[in-house]
Design a protein around this motif. Structure first.
Motif, short mmCIF file in Angstrom:
data_model
loop_
_atom_site.label_atom_id
_atom_site.label_comp_id
_atom_site.label_asym_id
_atom_site.label_seq_id
_atom_site.Cartn_x
_atom_site.Cartn_y
_atom_site.Cartn_z
N ALA A 128 7.46 -2.73 36.93
CA ALA A 128 8.19 -3.97 37.24
C ALA A 128 7.94 -4.38 38.69
O ALA A 128 7.76 -5.57 38.98
N HIS A 129 7.92 -3.42 39.58
CA HIS A 129 7.66 -3.72 41.01
C HIS A 129 6.24 -4.27 41.18
O HIS A 129 6.03 -5.23 41.92
N ALA A 130 5.27 -3.66 40.51
CA ALA A 130 3.88 -4.13 40.60
C ALA A 130 3.75 -5.55 40.06
O ALA A 130 3.02 -6.38 40.63
N ALA A 184 5.89 -7.87 40.19
CA ALA A 184 6.48 -8.82 41.13
C ALA A 184 5.78 -8.84 42.48
O ALA A 184 5.96 -9.78 43.26
N ALA A 185 4.98 -7.83 42.77
CA ALA A 185 4.32 -7.73 44.08
C ALA A 185 3.08 -8.62 44.15
O ALA A 185 2.32 -8.70 43.18
N GLN A 209 -1.39 -3.85 37.97
CA GLN A 209 -1.46 -4.95 37.03
C GLN A 209 -2.92 -5.14 36.59
O GLN A 209 -3.84 -4.80 37.34
N HIS A 223 10.02 1.38 36.39
CA HIS A 223 10.41 0.79 37.68
C HIS A 223 9.18 0.33 38.47
O HIS A 223 9.14 -0.80 38.99
N LEU A 224 8.17 1.20 38.58
CA LEU A 224 6.97 0.85 39.34
C LEU A 224 6.18 -0.28 38.69
O LEU A 224 5.63 -1.14 39.38
N SER A 281 1.90 -0.90 42.86
CA SER A 281 3.06 -0.17 43.35
C SER A 281 2.79 1.31 43.15
O SER A 281 2.14 1.69 42.18
N GLU A 312 4.32 5.59 44.14
CA GLU A 312 5.28 6.50 44.76
C GLU A 312 4.79 7.93 44.59
O GLU A 312 4.44 8.34 43.48
#
Length: 109
Positions: free
Chosen positions: A15-17, A19-20, A45, A12-13, A25, A27
């Motif tokens: 994928a978030h990174a 796109a950021a 990334q 999840h993180l 990203s 948590e």
């Protein structure tokens, strides 16, 4: 007791990174500022960094996937999936050599 699926959270993180705009990203998965121990899952990334800083206590980074370079002064340490690096107590930064997800653990003194 609390159980976490770190692998699922890592996906999840990551994928978030991806796109950021920052390419990062994170948590906190255990503890926090009010605890001695804090564990944070961090996704970076390739080409992104955790800026130069001094840890607030003893710290390690466990690389779940990817490759990093820890740089302190003129010394550097490379790590890849499965490696655990004890971070120096001096100013340092963490560079993602490849897309990376790592578990950062800090025990404040």
């Amino acid at each position: 007791m609390k159980k976490l699926a770190l692998d699922a959270l890592a996906r999840h993180l990551a994928a978030h990174a991806a796109a950021a705009p920052s390419g990062r990203s994170a948590e906190t998965v255990y503890g926090g500022h009010e605890h001695v121990l804090r564990q944070t899952l961090v996704a970076l990334q390739a080409g992104q960094s955790m800026a130069e800083h001094v840890s607030p206590g003893e710290a390690t980074v466990y690389i779940l996937r990817g490759r990093i370079r820890v740089v302190a002064d003129r010394t550097s340490w490379d790590g890849r999936s499965g490696d655990l690096i004890a971070l120096p107590r001096t100013r340092h930064r963490i560079d993602a050599v490849a897309d990376t997800v790592a578990l950062l653990t800090v025990a404040k003194y």
